[in-house]
Design a protein around this motif. Structure first.
Motif, PDB file in Angstrom:
ATOM      1  N   ALA A   1      32.128 -45.066  26.030  1.00  0.00           N
ATOM      2  CA  ALA A   1      31.659 -44.915  24.653  1.00  0.00           C
ATOM      3  C   ALA A   1      32.834 -44.781  23.684  1.00  0.00           C
ATOM      4  O   ALA A   1      33.865 -44.187  24.008  1.00  0.00           O
ATOM      5  CB  ALA A   1      30.762 -43.691  24.540  1.00  0.00           C
ATOM      6  N   THR A   2      32.648 -45.343  22.485  1.00  0.00           N
ATOM      7  CA  THR A   2      33.688 -45.246  21.457  1.00  0.00           C
ATOM      8  C   THR A   2      33.111 -44.845  20.103  1.00  0.00           C
ATOM      9  O   THR A   2      33.710 -45.108  19.075  1.00  0.00           O
ATOM     10  CB  THR A   2      34.438 -46.585  21.311  1.00  0.00           C
ATOM     11  OG1 THR A   2      33.489 -47.636  21.081  1.00  0.00           O
ATOM     12  CG2 THR A   2      35.249 -46.904  22.548  1.00  0.00           C
ATOM     13  N   GLY A   3      31.972 -44.172  20.109  1.00  0.00           N
ATOM     14  CA  GLY A   3      31.329 -43.849  18.854  1.00  0.00           C
ATOM     15  C   GLY A   3      31.694 -42.496  18.279  1.00  0.00           C
ATOM     16  O   GLY A   3      31.153 -42.093  17.254  1.00  0.00           O
ATOM     17  N   ARG A   4      32.627 -41.788  18.919  1.00  0.00           N
ATOM     18  CA  ARG A   4      32.936 -40.433  18.480  1.00  0.00           C
ATOM     19  C   ARG A   4      34.411 -40.331  18.088  1.00  0.00           C
ATOM     20  O   ARG A   4      35.186 -41.270  18.236  1.00  0.00           O
ATOM     21  CB  ARG A   4      32.566 -39.435  19.583  1.00  0.00           C
ATOM     22  CG  ARG A   4      31.094 -39.561  19.982  1.00  0.00           C
ATOM     23  CD  ARG A   4      30.620 -38.500  20.928  1.00  0.00           C
ATOM     24  NE  ARG A   4      29.227 -38.778  21.301  1.00  0.00           N
ATOM     25  CZ  ARG A   4      28.866 -39.378  22.426  1.00  0.00           C
ATOM     26  NH1 ARG A   4      29.787 -39.750  23.299  1.00  0.00           N
ATOM     27  NH2 ARG A   4      27.596 -39.604  22.683  1.00  0.00           N
ATOM     28  N   SER A   5      34.792 -39.165  17.619  1.00  0.00           N
ATOM     29  CA  SER A   5      36.153 -38.955  17.115  1.00  0.00           C
ATOM     30  C   SER A   5      37.200 -39.331  18.150  1.00  0.00           C
ATOM     31  O   SER A   5      37.003 -39.124  19.359  1.00  0.00           O
ATOM     32  CB  SER A   5      36.334 -37.490  16.716  1.00  0.00           C
ATOM     33  OG  SER A   5      35.522 -37.160  15.617  1.00  0.00           O
ATOM     34  N   TYR A   6      38.317 -39.850  17.669  1.00  0.00           N
ATOM     35  CA  TYR A   6      39.487 -40.188  18.489  1.00  0.00           C
ATOM     36  C   TYR A   6      39.217 -41.348  19.454  1.00  0.00           C
ATOM     37  O   TYR A   6      39.938 -41.516  20.436  1.00  0.00           O
ATOM     38  CB  TYR A   6      39.997 -38.966  19.264  1.00  0.00           C
ATOM     39  CG  TYR A   6      40.265 -37.773  18.384  1.00  0.00           C
ATOM     40  CD1 TYR A   6      41.365 -37.734  17.535  1.00  0.00           C
ATOM     41  CD2 TYR A   6      39.394 -36.686  18.369  1.00  0.00           C
ATOM     42  CE1 TYR A   6      41.605 -36.655  16.708  1.00  0.00           C
ATOM     43  CE2 TYR A   6      39.626 -35.592  17.542  1.00  0.00           C
ATOM     44  CZ  TYR A   6      40.726 -35.588  16.720  1.00  0.00           C
ATOM     45  OH  TYR A   6      40.961 -34.513  15.901  1.00  0.00           O
ATOM     46  N   SER A   7      38.181 -42.142  19.202  1.00  0.00           N
ATOM     47  CA  SER A   7      37.900 -43.296  20.049  1.00  0.00           C
ATOM     48  C   SER A   7      37.867 -44.558  19.199  1.00  0.00           C
ATOM     49  O   SER A   7      37.699 -44.493  17.979  1.00  0.00           O
ATOM     50  CB  SER A   7      36.571 -43.115  20.789  1.00  0.00           C
ATOM     51  OG  SER A   7      35.485 -43.055  19.867  1.00  0.00           O
ATOM     52  N   ASP A   8      38.028 -45.723  19.870  1.00  0.00           N
ATOM     53  CA  ASP A   8      38.113 -46.970  19.113  1.00  0.00           C
ATOM     54  C   ASP A   8      37.710 -48.133  20.005  1.00  0.00           C
ATOM     55  O   ASP A   8      38.302 -48.327  21.083  1.00  0.00           O
ATOM     56  CB  ASP A   8      39.534 -47.176  18.588  1.00  0.00           C
ATOM     57  CG  ASP A   8      39.660 -48.423  17.734  1.00  0.00           C
ATOM     58  OD1 ASP A   8      39.152 -48.405  16.600  1.00  0.00           O
ATOM     59  OD2 ASP A   8      40.262 -49.396  18.210  1.00  0.00           O
ATOM     60  N   PHE A   9      36.722 -48.903  19.572  1.00  0.00           N
ATOM     61  CA  PHE A   9      36.191 -49.978  20.407  1.00  0.00           C
ATOM     62  C   PHE A   9      37.200 -51.104  20.662  1.00  0.00           C
ATOM     63  O   PHE A   9      37.406 -51.495  21.819  1.00  0.00           O
ATOM     64  CB  PHE A   9      34.891 -50.534  19.802  1.00  0.00           C
ATOM     65  CG  PHE A   9      34.281 -51.637  20.610  1.00  0.00           C
ATOM     66  CD1 PHE A   9      33.582 -51.351  21.772  1.00  0.00           C
ATOM     67  CD2 PHE A   9      34.414 -52.967  20.239  1.00  0.00           C
ATOM     68  CE1 PHE A   9      33.023 -52.361  22.547  1.00  0.00           C
ATOM     69  CE2 PHE A   9      33.859 -53.994  20.995  1.00  0.00           C
ATOM     70  CZ  PHE A   9      33.158 -53.681  22.146  1.00  0.00           C
ATOM     71  N   PRO A  10      37.847 -51.682  19.646  1.00  0.00           N
ATOM     72  CA  PRO A  10      38.821 -52.746  19.946  1.00  0.00           C
ATOM     73  C   PRO A  10      39.930 -52.283  20.891  1.00  0.00           C
ATOM     74  O   PRO A  10      40.422 -53.067  21.706  1.00  0.00           O
ATOM     75  CB  PRO A  10      39.383 -53.116  18.569  1.00  0.00           C
ATOM     76  CG  PRO A  10      38.317 -52.730  17.603  1.00  0.00           C
ATOM     77  CD  PRO A  10      37.693 -51.491  18.179  1.00  0.00           C
ATOM     78  N   THR A  11      40.294 -51.007  20.792  1.00  0.00           N
ATOM     79  CA  THR A  11      41.366 -50.491  21.656  1.00  0.00           C
ATOM     80  C   THR A  11      40.914 -50.423  23.100  1.00  0.00           C
ATOM     81  O   THR A  11      41.661 -50.789  24.019  1.00  0.00           O
ATOM     82  CB  THR A  11      41.815 -49.106  21.165  1.00  0.00           C
ATOM     83  OG1 THR A  11      42.244 -49.219  19.806  1.00  0.00           O
ATOM     84  CG2 THR A  11      42.962 -48.569  22.002  1.00  0.00           C
ATOM     85  N   ILE A  12      39.680 -49.950  23.354  1.00  0.00           N
ATOM     86  CA  ILE A  12      39.222 -49.859  24.746  1.00  0.00           C
ATOM     87  C   ILE A  12      39.029 -51.253  25.338  1.00  0.00           C
ATOM     88  O   ILE A  12      39.332 -51.479  26.513  1.00  0.00           O
ATOM     89  CB  ILE A  12      37.939 -49.001  24.870  1.00  0.00           C
ATOM     90  CG1 ILE A  12      37.777 -48.513  26.321  1.00  0.00           C
ATOM     91  CG2 ILE A  12      36.695 -49.753  24.426  1.00  0.00           C
ATOM     92  CD1 ILE A  12      36.656 -47.495  26.499  1.00  0.00           C
ATOM     93  N   ILE A  13      38.569 -52.197  24.527  1.00  0.00           N
ATOM     94  CA  ILE A  13      38.416 -53.571  25.021  1.00  0.00           C
ATOM     95  C   ILE A  13      39.780 -54.146  25.415  1.00  0.00           C
ATOM     96  O   ILE A  13      39.928 -54.786  26.460  1.00  0.00           O
ATOM     97  CB  ILE A  13      37.722 -54.450  23.969  1.00  0.00           C
ATOM     98  CG1 ILE A  13      36.240 -54.075  23.861  1.00  0.00           C
ATOM     99  CG2 ILE A  13      37.880 -55.929  24.298  1.00  0.00           C
ATOM    100  CD1 ILE A  13      35.415 -54.348  25.109  1.00  0.00           C
ATOM    101  N   ALA A  14      40.792 -53.911  24.588  1.00  0.00           N
ATOM    102  CA  ALA A  14      42.134 -54.392  24.912  1.00  0.00           C
ATOM    103  C   ALA A  14      42.656 -53.734  26.182  1.00  0.00           C
ATOM    104  O   ALA A  14      43.286 -54.399  27.026  1.00  0.00           O
ATOM    105  CB  ALA A  14      43.081 -54.127  23.747  1.00  0.00           C
ATOM    106  N   SER A  15      42.407 -52.444  26.348  1.00  0.00           N
ATOM    107  CA  SER A  15      42.854 -51.747  27.552  1.00  0.00           C
ATOM    108  C   SER A  15      42.213 -52.332  28.799  1.00  0.00           C
ATOM    109  O   SER A  15      42.883 -52.584  29.813  1.00  0.00           O
ATOM    110  CB  SER A  15      42.516 -50.256  27.453  1.00  0.00           C
ATOM    111  OG  SER A  15      43.293 -49.605  26.468  1.00  0.00           O
ATOM    112  N   ILE A  16      40.905 -52.554  28.733  1.00  0.00           N
ATOM    113  CA  ILE A  16      40.194 -53.092  29.894  1.00  0.00           C
ATOM    114  C   ILE A  16      40.651 -54.515  30.184  1.00  0.00           C
ATOM    115  O   ILE A  16      40.943 -54.871  31.333  1.00  0.00           O
ATOM    116  CB  ILE A  16      38.677 -53.038  29.655  1.00  0.00           C
ATOM    117  CG1 ILE A  16      38.197 -51.575  29.608  1.00  0.00           C
ATOM    118  CG2 ILE A  16      37.930 -53.804  30.741  1.00  0.00           C
ATOM    119  CD1 ILE A  16      36.774 -51.403  29.143  1.00  0.00           C
TER     120      ILE A  16
END
Length: 210
Positions: free
Chosen positions: A157-172
């Motif tokens: 999940a990336t919907g809360r503080s200190y999270s970011d969807f494009p960043t997690i996609i890049a990491s994966i």
């Protein structure tokens, strides 16, 4: 020849962030042999984790990230088993929400190798779910301990503080889907999967996230 093995237990408690609370079941992974072990995440029920260690030497208690449902038993476990708590420094802001009175015993860094029972656990920094989120990869075991970065069916999940969807996609995409397809992904919550099972769905996740 290593006798290293993976052990698993599930603990239950509450995840809290941004003023909300949710009941969760967390996976705890222990990697080692009869003599020594690494504990991956220490949530909720310290005594259950201490019992699973069963007197072995604890090389490290690795926190995959700083959310309370991954670190809220870490200090109690550490004090009982005399093992150091390790966290990526980018997640100290989250750690401090749960454990303001003590700092972790050591820092995790991308590329760091933790050796236990004759095998290597390689630290992969995978920000997105949290700034300091990490995964641990064991080539010898053919296993990735993904914390909350990658699950069966998609990213964390990336919907809360200190999270970011494009960043997690890049990491994966860049750090995890490059691993061998038969690598077993042992997640922070829920059932295991494999890299090969998740890789074909990357574009679907991207489309879903927009």
């Amino acid at each position: 020849m290593s006798n290293a093995r993976v052990e698993h237990l599930t603990t239950s408690g509450v995840f809290s962030l941004d003023g909300g609370s949710w009941k969760v079941d967390n996976n705890v992974w222990l990697v080692g042999d009869d003599e020594e072990v690494v504990v991956i995440d220490a949530p909720h029920e310290a005594q259950a984790i201490i019992d699973a260690v069963n007197g072995r030497r604890v090389v490290a208690i690795v926190c995959t990230h700083g959310h309370n449902d991954h670190v809220n038993a870490a200090l109690e476990v550490s004090d009982a088993v005399h093992g150091p708590v390790l966290l990526h420094p980018d997640d100290r802001v989250l750690w401090n929400m749960t454990n303001p009175e003590r700092v972790p015993d050591g820092a995790l860094a991308d590329g760091q190798v933790i050796t236990v029972a004759g095998i290597e656990l390689r630290v992969i920094h995978t920000p997105g779910h949290a700034p300091g989120a990490v995964c641990l990869y064991s080539p010898e075991l053919g296993a990735l301990f993904s914390g909350d970065t990658l699950f069966q069916g998609g990213p964390g999940a990336t919907g809360r503080s200190y999270s970011d969807f494009p960043t997690i996609i890049a990491s994966i995409r860049d750090r995890l889907l490059t691993l061998p397809g038969d690598t077993v992904v042992r997640t922070g919550h829920g059932d295991p999967t494999t890299i090969g099972a998740e890789a074909p769905h990357l574009q679907e996740w991207i489309d879903r996230g927009h």
